[in-house]
Design a protein around this motif. Structure first.
Motif, PDB file in Angstrom:
ATOM      1  N   LEU A 189       0.609  -1.351   0.293  1.00  0.00           N
ATOM      2  CA  LEU A 189       0.017  -0.012   0.264  1.00  0.00           C
ATOM      3  C   LEU A 189       0.982   0.941   0.214  1.00  0.00           C
ATOM      4  O   LEU A 189       0.417   2.208  -0.440  1.00  0.00           O
ATOM      5  N   MET A 190       1.824   1.015   0.673  1.00  0.00           N
ATOM      6  CA  MET A 190       2.470   1.959   0.806  1.00  0.00           C
ATOM      7  C   MET A 190       3.604   2.544  -0.498  1.00  0.00           C
ATOM      8  O   MET A 190       3.864   3.780  -0.927  1.00  0.00           O
ATOM      9  N   LEU A 191       3.888   1.809  -0.909  1.00  0.00           N
ATOM     10  CA  LEU A 191       4.618   1.537  -2.606  1.00  0.00           C
ATOM     11  C   LEU A 191       3.563   1.852  -3.443  1.00  0.00           C
ATOM     12  O   LEU A 191       4.059   3.398  -3.862  1.00  0.00           O
ATOM     13  N   GLY A 192       2.529   1.686  -3.130  1.00  0.00           N
ATOM     14  CA  GLY A 192       1.591   2.148  -4.839  1.00  0.00           C
ATOM     15  C   GLY A 192       1.308   3.635  -4.286  1.00  0.00           C
ATOM     16  O   GLY A 192       1.319   4.326  -5.375  1.00  0.00           O
ATOM     17  N   VAL A 193       0.925   3.622  -2.636  1.00  0.00           N
ATOM     18  CA  VAL A 193       0.329   5.434  -2.775  1.00  0.00           C
ATOM     19  C   VAL A 193       1.747   6.670  -2.943  1.00  0.00           C
ATOM     20  O   VAL A 193       1.840   7.594  -3.816  1.00  0.00           O
ATOM     21  N   VAL A 194       2.953   5.878  -2.551  1.00  0.00           N
ATOM     22  CA  VAL A 194       4.088   6.459  -3.306  1.00  0.00           C
ATOM     23  C   VAL A 194       4.706   7.147  -4.857  1.00  0.00           C
ATOM     24  O   VAL A 194       3.952   7.981  -4.852  1.00  0.00           O
ATOM     25  N   GLY A 195       4.485   5.039  -5.608  1.00  0.00           N
ATOM     26  CA  GLY A 195       4.437   5.331  -6.437  1.00  0.00           C
ATOM     27  C   GLY A 195       3.248   6.251  -7.335  1.00  0.00           C
ATOM     28  O   GLY A 195       4.016   6.397  -8.837  1.00  0.00           O
ATOM     29  N   LEU A 196       2.496   5.646  -7.169  1.00  0.00           N
ATOM     30  CA  LEU A 196       1.282   5.786  -8.213  1.00  0.00           C
ATOM     31  C   LEU A 196      -0.217   7.126  -8.082  1.00  0.00           C
ATOM     32  O   LEU A 196      -0.133   7.634  -8.288  1.00  0.00           O
ATOM     33  N   ASP A 197       0.859   7.979  -6.121  1.00  0.00           N
ATOM     34  CA  ASP A 197      -0.170   8.828  -6.386  1.00  0.00           C
ATOM     35  C   ASP A 197       0.369   9.951  -5.841  1.00  0.00           C
ATOM     36  O   ASP A 197       0.340  11.202  -6.716  1.00  0.00           O
ATOM     37  N   LEU A 198       1.069   9.806  -4.532  1.00  0.00           N
ATOM     38  CA  LEU A 198       1.685  10.936  -4.139  1.00  0.00           C
ATOM     39  C   LEU A 198       3.038  12.106  -4.895  1.00  0.00           C
ATOM     40  O   LEU A 198       2.900  12.956  -5.718  1.00  0.00           O
ATOM     41  N   LEU A 199       3.915  11.056  -5.878  1.00  0.00           N
ATOM     42  CA  LEU A 199       4.848  11.145  -6.724  1.00  0.00           C
ATOM     43  C   LEU A 199       4.424  11.764  -7.915  1.00  0.00           C
ATOM     44  O   LEU A 199       4.969  12.977  -7.720  1.00  0.00           O
ATOM     45  N   LEU A 212       5.252  16.057  -8.795  1.00  0.00           N
ATOM     46  CA  LEU A 212       5.958  16.378 -10.416  1.00  0.00           C
ATOM     47  C   LEU A 212       4.554  17.176 -11.151  1.00  0.00           C
ATOM     48  O   LEU A 212       5.299  18.037 -11.438  1.00  0.00           O
ATOM     49  N   ARG A 213       4.214  17.332 -10.797  1.00  0.00           N
ATOM     50  CA  ARG A 213       2.640  17.836 -11.823  1.00  0.00           C
ATOM     51  C   ARG A 213       2.316  19.345 -10.976  1.00  0.00           C
ATOM     52  O   ARG A 213       2.993  20.368 -11.721  1.00  0.00           O
ATOM     53  N   MET A 266      -3.826  17.275   4.650  1.00  0.00           N
ATOM     54  CA  MET A 266      -3.477  17.367   3.402  1.00  0.00           C
ATOM     55  C   MET A 266      -4.500  17.060   2.183  1.00  0.00           C
ATOM     56  O   MET A 266      -5.006  17.770   1.471  1.00  0.00           O
ATOM     57  N   ASP A 267      -5.205  15.764   2.197  1.00  0.00           N
ATOM     58  CA  ASP A 267      -6.498  15.377   2.153  1.00  0.00           C
ATOM     59  C   ASP A 267      -7.400  16.247   2.280  1.00  0.00           C
ATOM     60  O   ASP A 267      -8.049  16.577   1.492  1.00  0.00           O
ATOM     61  N   GLY A 268      -7.602  16.256   2.972  1.00  0.00           N
ATOM     62  CA  GLY A 268      -8.594  17.547   4.051  1.00  0.00           C
ATOM     63  C   GLY A 268      -9.008  18.460   2.829  1.00  0.00           C
ATOM     64  O   GLY A 268      -9.737  19.187   1.943  1.00  0.00           O
ATOM     65  N   TYR A 307       5.410  19.620  -0.362  1.00  0.00           N
ATOM     66  CA  TYR A 307       5.068  18.618   0.639  1.00  0.00           C
ATOM     67  C   TYR A 307       5.160  17.086   0.175  1.00  0.00           C
ATOM     68  O   TYR A 307       5.488  16.017   0.962  1.00  0.00           O
ATOM     69  N   LEU A 308       4.388  16.730  -1.001  1.00  0.00           N
ATOM     70  CA  LEU A 308       4.453  15.940  -1.277  1.00  0.00           C
ATOM     71  C   LEU A 308       5.335  14.822  -1.386  1.00  0.00           C
ATOM     72  O   LEU A 308       5.948  13.783  -1.183  1.00  0.00           O
ATOM     73  N   GLY A 309       6.759  15.945  -2.336  1.00  0.00           N
ATOM     74  CA  GLY A 309       7.352  15.271  -2.631  1.00  0.00           C
ATOM     75  C   GLY A 309       8.017  14.523  -1.247  1.00  0.00           C
ATOM     76  O   GLY A 309       9.018  12.974  -1.195  1.00  0.00           O
ATOM     77  N   LEU A 310       8.945  15.034  -0.878  1.00  0.00           N
ATOM     78  CA  LEU A 310       9.219  15.064   0.925  1.00  0.00           C
ATOM     79  C   LEU A 310       8.167  13.456   1.357  1.00  0.00           C
ATOM     80  O   LEU A 310       9.470  12.713   2.103  1.00  0.00           O
ATOM     81  N   PHE A 311       7.105  13.877   1.764  1.00  0.00           N
ATOM     82  CA  PHE A 311       6.525  12.605   2.630  1.00  0.00           C
ATOM     83  C   PHE A 311       6.561  11.442   1.655  1.00  0.00           C
ATOM     84  O   PHE A 311       7.033  10.492   1.984  1.00  0.00           O
ATOM     85  N   GLY A 312       6.508  12.141   0.261  1.00  0.00           N
ATOM     86  CA  GLY A 312       7.152  10.692  -0.462  1.00  0.00           C
ATOM     87  C   GLY A 312       8.579  10.133  -0.333  1.00  0.00           C
ATOM     88  O   GLY A 312       8.084   8.058  -0.247  1.00  0.00           O
TER      89      GLY A 312
END
Length: 242
Positions: free
Chosen positions: A37-47, A51-52, A115-117, A194-199
């Protein structure tokens, strides 16, 4: 409306943490799933999102990627410093993980949920359709957030009471984040950084701590399947939200 929708994230987060508590007799499977789950959140969602929106390059490298690497190294540095401090007080760092690492990681999860909120509230400011789409994505992956928050806190030797406390804080964070958008908004570039650092920090915990622990005692194919299933679930969520 944004705060009302965030209630769904609150309930889904609690459901994820409750699930993590109930399957302690299959701890290796829980950790394998959490790592996926963590790998998926980082690679497919956060990062990708970082980048965008993170903005310009710094010396030929996107700022989001630099912060991603910085987050990874920061998590490694914090863990090593805390482990060294425990070793200096007579503890074997290989047998006793520093509980502070688990609490710090869980606190980062709480910040991410806040941040999701904020994302839900900002999306509803754009329009109802955008708000509904973002809310769907947040609510779906908050199950993983709750699951990971409880797992991270308890994995590092923290008492169940602390793990539950962090879980409740993680569940409440989207409500507070959504409510905050009634007062102010966060600049998009700052959010991307923030998303990059947290990822980066989250990937370190998954790759260096969660997955090795999952396969240490029970190197079974079912554990690997749980990891793949966790990453696949996040892919499904991201695809449906898109």
């Amino acid at each position: 409306m944004a705060v009302f929708v965030a209630l769904g994230a609150f309930l889904m987060t609690l459901a994820g943490g409750w699930t993590a508590q109930r399957v302690t007799d299959r701890r290796h499977l829980v950790l394998g799933l959490a790592g996926g789950l963590m790998l998926g959140v980082v690679g497919l969602d956060l990062l990708p999102e970082a980048l965008r929106v993170a903005g310009d390059e710094v010396f030929g490298v996107p700022a989001a990627l630099l912060l991603f690497v910085a987050g990874f190294l920061l998590a490694h540095l914090v863990e090593r410093l805390l482990a060294a401090r425990r070793a200096g007080h007579g503890a074997d760092e290989h047998l006793h993980r520093a509980p502070e690492v688990g609490l710090t990681a869980a606190a980062a999860m709480v910040g991410h949920s806040a941040m999701d909120g904020v994302a839900i509230g900002a999306a509803f400011q754009v329009g109802g359709g955008m708000g509904a789409s973002v809310a769907l994505a947040v609510i779906a992956h908050d199950f993983a957030d709750g699951f990971n928050t409880y797992t991270l806190t308890s994995l590092y030797g923290n008492a169940r009471r602390k793990a539950v406390t962090m879980l409740v804080a993680d569940a409440a964070a989207p409500l507070l984040g959504a409510a905050s958008t009634l007062v102010f908004s966060i600049p998009e570039q700052l959010l991307g950084g923030y998303l990059g650092l947290f990822g980066g920090a989250l990937l370190y915990l998954a790759a260096a701590e969660i997955l090795p622990e999952a396969h240490h005692v029970h190197p079974a194919r079912t554990t690997l399947l749980c990891t793949v299933a966790g990453a696949g679930f996040i892919w499904l969520v991201v695809g449906l939200a898109g």
